[in-house]
Design an enzyme around this catalytic site. Structure first.
Site, PDB file in Angstrom:
ATOM      1  N   ASN A   9       0.988  -1.136   0.014  1.00 61.84           N
ATOM      2  CA  ASN A   9       0.174  -0.027  -0.009  1.00 61.84           C
ATOM      3  C   ASN A   9       1.026   1.604  -0.071  1.00 61.84           C
ATOM      4  O   ASN A   9       1.523   1.486   1.045  1.00 61.84           O
ATOM      5  CB  ASN A   9      -0.880   0.029   1.241  1.00 61.84           C
ATOM      6  CG  ASN A   9      -1.669   1.210   1.296  1.00 61.84           C
ATOM      7  OD1 ASN A   9      -1.977   1.854   0.308  1.00 61.84           O
ATOM      8  ND2 ASN A   9      -2.243   1.442   2.534  1.00 61.84           N
ATOM      9  N   TRP A  10       0.804   2.047  -1.093  1.00 61.08           N
ATOM     10  CA  TRP A  10       1.976   2.957  -1.261  1.00 61.08           C
ATOM     11  C   TRP A  10       1.118   4.388  -0.806  1.00 61.08           C
ATOM     12  O   TRP A  10       2.009   5.312  -0.548  1.00 61.08           O
ATOM     13  CB  TRP A  10       2.312   3.114  -2.648  1.00 61.08           C
ATOM     14  CG  TRP A  10       3.270   2.199  -3.402  1.00 61.08           C
ATOM     15  CD1 TRP A  10       3.814   1.222  -2.631  1.00 61.08           C
ATOM     16  CD2 TRP A  10       3.400   2.200  -4.556  1.00 61.08           C
ATOM     17  NE1 TRP A  10       4.581   0.394  -3.545  1.00 61.08           N
ATOM     18  CE2 TRP A  10       4.398   1.142  -4.673  1.00 61.08           C
ATOM     19  CE3 TRP A  10       3.241   2.788  -5.934  1.00 61.08           C
ATOM     20  CZ2 TRP A  10       5.076   0.700  -5.790  1.00 61.08           C
ATOM     21  CZ3 TRP A  10       3.619   2.262  -6.946  1.00 61.08           C
ATOM     22  CH2 TRP A  10       4.725   1.205  -6.997  1.00 61.08           C
ATOM     23  N   LYS A  11      -0.129   4.422  -0.305  1.00 59.65           N
ATOM     24  CA  LYS A  11      -0.752   5.595   0.369  1.00 59.65           C
ATOM     25  C   LYS A  11      -0.128   6.802  -0.337  1.00 59.65           C
ATOM     26  O   LYS A  11      -0.301   6.648  -1.720  1.00 59.65           O
ATOM     27  CB  LYS A  11       0.083   5.845   1.694  1.00 59.65           C
ATOM     28  CG  LYS A  11      -0.128   4.597   2.634  1.00 59.65           C
ATOM     29  CD  LYS A  11       0.306   4.562   4.075  1.00 59.65           C
ATOM     30  CE  LYS A  11       0.186   3.299   4.659  1.00 59.65           C
ATOM     31  NZ  LYS A  11       0.194   3.488   6.354  1.00 59.65           N
ATOM     32  N   HIS A  96      -9.508   1.241   4.609  1.00 53.08           N
ATOM     33  CA  HIS A  96      -8.065   1.240   5.414  1.00 53.08           C
ATOM     34  C   HIS A  96      -8.418   2.302   6.672  1.00 53.08           C
ATOM     35  O   HIS A  96      -9.081   3.459   6.273  1.00 53.08           O
ATOM     36  CB  HIS A  96      -7.015   2.031   4.330  1.00 53.08           C
ATOM     37  CG  HIS A  96      -5.738   1.931   5.092  1.00 53.08           C
ATOM     38  ND1 HIS A  96      -5.340   2.731   6.056  1.00 53.08           N
ATOM     39  CD2 HIS A  96      -4.750   0.886   4.820  1.00 53.08           C
ATOM     40  CE1 HIS A  96      -4.069   2.427   6.376  1.00 53.08           C
ATOM     41  NE2 HIS A  96      -3.811   1.478   5.749  1.00 53.08           N
ATOM     42  N   GLU A  98      -6.490   4.585   7.726  1.00 52.75           N
ATOM     43  CA  GLU A  98      -6.311   6.242   7.427  1.00 52.75           C
ATOM     44  C   GLU A  98      -7.380   6.783   6.749  1.00 52.75           C
ATOM     45  O   GLU A  98      -7.903   7.779   6.853  1.00 52.75           O
ATOM     46  CB  GLU A  98      -5.186   6.174   6.577  1.00 52.75           C
ATOM     47  CG  GLU A  98      -3.929   5.748   7.486  1.00 52.75           C
ATOM     48  CD  GLU A  98      -2.837   5.411   6.653  1.00 52.75           C
ATOM     49  OE1 GLU A  98      -2.572   5.373   5.475  1.00 52.75           O
ATOM     50  OE2 GLU A  98      -1.828   4.815   7.377  1.00 52.75           O
ATOM     51  N   GLU A 168      -5.634  -5.213  10.488  1.00 51.81           N
ATOM     52  CA  GLU A 168      -4.584  -4.203  10.483  1.00 51.81           C
ATOM     53  C   GLU A 168      -4.909  -3.334  11.774  1.00 51.81           C
ATOM     54  O   GLU A 168      -5.679  -2.416  11.635  1.00 51.81           O
ATOM     55  CB  GLU A 168      -4.441  -2.965   9.336  1.00 51.81           C
ATOM     56  CG  GLU A 168      -4.205  -3.902   8.118  1.00 51.81           C
ATOM     57  CD  GLU A 168      -3.505  -2.825   7.209  1.00 51.81           C
ATOM     58  OE1 GLU A 168      -2.309  -3.079   6.629  1.00 51.81           O
ATOM     59  OE2 GLU A 168      -4.014  -1.685   6.859  1.00 51.81           O
ATOM     60  N   GLY A 174       2.417   1.800  10.793  1.00 50.55           N
ATOM     61  CA  GLY A 174       3.501   2.914  10.447  1.00 50.55           C
ATOM     62  C   GLY A 174       4.055   3.448  11.819  1.00 50.55           C
ATOM     63  O   GLY A 174       4.704   4.238  11.870  1.00 50.55           O
ATOM     64  N   SER A 214       3.359  -2.741  10.206  1.00 49.83           N
ATOM     65  CA  SER A 214       4.559  -2.815  10.408  1.00 49.83           C
ATOM     66  C   SER A 214       5.375  -3.902   9.913  1.00 49.83           C
ATOM     67  O   SER A 214       6.303  -4.507  10.703  1.00 49.83           O
ATOM     68  CB  SER A 214       5.166  -2.470  11.951  1.00 49.83           C
ATOM     69  OG  SER A 214       4.838  -1.113  12.311  1.00 49.83           O
ATOM     70  N   GLY A 235       2.702  -1.254   4.314  1.00 49.53           N
ATOM     71  CA  GLY A 235       2.794   0.114   3.826  1.00 49.53           C
ATOM     72  C   GLY A 235       4.285   0.492   3.484  1.00 49.53           C
ATOM     73  O   GLY A 235       4.751   0.202   2.481  1.00 49.53           O
ATOM     74  N   GLY A 236       4.815   1.129   4.594  1.00 53.22           N
ATOM     75  CA  GLY A 236       6.357   1.597   4.530  1.00 53.22           C
ATOM     76  C   GLY A 236       7.415   0.505   3.694  1.00 53.22           C
ATOM     77  O   GLY A 236       8.105   0.899   2.916  1.00 53.22           O
TER      78      GLY A 236
HETATM   79  C1  PEP Z   1      -0.739  -0.192   5.586  1.00 56.44           C
HETATM   80  O1  PEP Z   1      -0.669   0.993   5.119  1.00 56.44           O
HETATM   81  O2  PEP Z   1      -1.720  -0.882   5.412  1.00 56.44           O
HETATM   82  C2  PEP Z   1       0.428  -0.756   6.678  1.00 56.44           C
HETATM   83  C3  PEP Z   1       0.247  -1.723   7.328  1.00 56.44           C
HETATM   84  O3  PEP Z   1       1.323   0.382   6.939  1.00 56.44           O
HETATM   85  P1  PEP Z   1       2.874  -0.027   7.503  1.00 56.44           P
HETATM   86  O4  PEP Z   1       3.166  -1.574   6.998  1.00 56.44           O
HETATM   87  O5  PEP Z   1       3.702   1.040   7.111  1.00 56.44           O
HETATM   88  O6  PEP Z   1       2.794  -0.246   8.972  1.00 56.44           O
END
Ligand code: PEP
Length: 252
Positions: A9-11, A96, A98, A168, A174, A214, A235-236
Site C-alpha cells: 500500500n503506497w498511500k 483502510h 487512514e 490491521e 506505521g 509494521s 505500507g512503509g
Molecule cells: C498499511 O498501510 O496498510 C500498513 C500496514 O502500513 P505499515 O506497513 O507502514 O505499517
C-alpha cells in the site's frame, strides 16, 4: 489451499515516474512469485494507477487505494469502478484505517463500495482493525466483528469468498510497533470464525485474510507461517524495490 498474497500500500507516495520505475523493476519479483504460487501487487495513488498499470509486468496486481460506490455524477474527487476497469485495474483497498480516520469512512460506506466492486467483478481488499484504546480495553474482537458484519452485509456466499480481508490493528500501522504473531493469528483466526458463522465452512476455508501493521522483511515470515494468515498488507516496507523484493524472498 489458499494462495498467499503480498500487497504493498503506497498511500500518498510516488509520482508517476517513480511508480513507473518501481513496477518496471518488478519483473524478477513477479517471476519468482509465480514460481512459488504467490500473488503480488501494489496500490499506487489514483493518479499513478494508469501509468503503473501500463508499465507493470503481467501478473503484478495493481490495486486502487479506494473507490466510490456509484458510477458517475457530482462527487468531486471521486473515482468509480468503471473508471478503474477502463484502465484494467481490478482491485481496490476498502476501509483502510487512514480513510476511516481522516475521511470518516464507516463500515456501512465500505459495504456499499464492496458491493459495487463485486458487482463489477473486481476484488475488494477490506481492511479492519482496532485503535490502541480499544485494544487496551480488551474489546478488539467485538470491534472487529462489528466491522466485518457491517462490511459484509447483504453480500452472498459466492461473492463473500472473493473478498480479501486485511486485519490491521491501527496501533501497529506505521508505528514500528507490530502486533505479535500470536495476536495477529488470534484475530485473523477469529475473523475466519466470523466468516464461518456468516457463510459456513467452505467460504471460511477459501477466504484470504492478511495481516498488516509494521510488516518488514525481518518479521514477515513469522506472520505468514501462522495458519490463519494468508499474506500481508504492507505500507512503509513496500516503497523501496529492494525491501519489497526481500518481503517476498523471505516468505519463500
Ligand atoms: C498499511 O498501510 O496498510 C500498513 C500496514 O502500513 P505499515 O506497513 O507502514 O505499517
Amino acid at each position: 489451499m489458499r494462495k498467499k498474497l503480498l500487497m504493498g500500500n503506497w498511500k500518498m507516495n510516488k509520482t508517476n515516474q517513480e511508480a513507473k520505475e518501481f513496477v518496471e523493476a518488478c519483473g524478477d519479483i513477479v517471476k519468482l512469485a509465480k514460481e512459488h504460487n504467490i500473488d503480488v501487487g501494489v496500490a499506487p495513488t489514483f493518479l499513478a494507477l494508469c501509468c503503473a498499470k501500463k508499465h507493470a509486468p503481467e501478473g503484478l496486481i495493481i490495486s486502487s487505494q479506494n473507490v466510490h460506490h456509484l458510477t458517475n455524477g457530482a462527487y468531486t474527487g471521486e473515482v468509480s469502478t468503471e473508471m478503474l476497469q477502463a484502465i484494467n485495474v481490478n482491485w481496490a483497498i476498502i476501509g483502510h484505517s487512514e480513510r476511516r480516520t481522516y475521511n470518516n469512512e464507516t463500515s456501512e460506506a465500505c459495504n456499499l463500495k464492496i458491493k459495487k466492486l463485486l458487482s463489477a467483478k473486481m476484488v475488494p481488499l477490506y481492511c479492519c482493525g482496532e485503535s490502541l484504546e480499544t485494544y487496551d480495553k480488551g474489546e478488539t474482537k467485538a470491534f472487529v466483528k462489528d466491522q466485518i458484519v457491517k462490511g459484509f452485509k447483504d453480500i452472498n456466499k459466492e461473492d463473500a469468498s472473493k473478498v480479501v480481508i486485511a486485519y490491521e490493528p491501527i496501533w501497529s500501522i506505521g508505528t514500528g510497533k507490530n502486533a505479535s504473531k500470536e495476536i495477529a493469528e488470534d484475530i485473523c483466526g477469529y475473523i475466519r470464525s466470523i466468516i464461518k458463522e456468516l457463510y459456513g465452512e467452505q467460504v471460511a476455508d477459501q477466504i484470504r485474510i492478511l495481516y498488516g501493521g509494521s510488516v518488514k522483511p525481518n518479521n514477515i515470515k513469522e506472520y505468514l507461517s501462522s495458519p490463519n494468515i494468508d499474506g500481508a498488507l504492507v505500507g512503509g516496507a513496500s516503497l523501496k524495490i529492494d525491501s519489497y523484493k526481500e518481503l517476498l524472498t523471505n516468505i519463500l
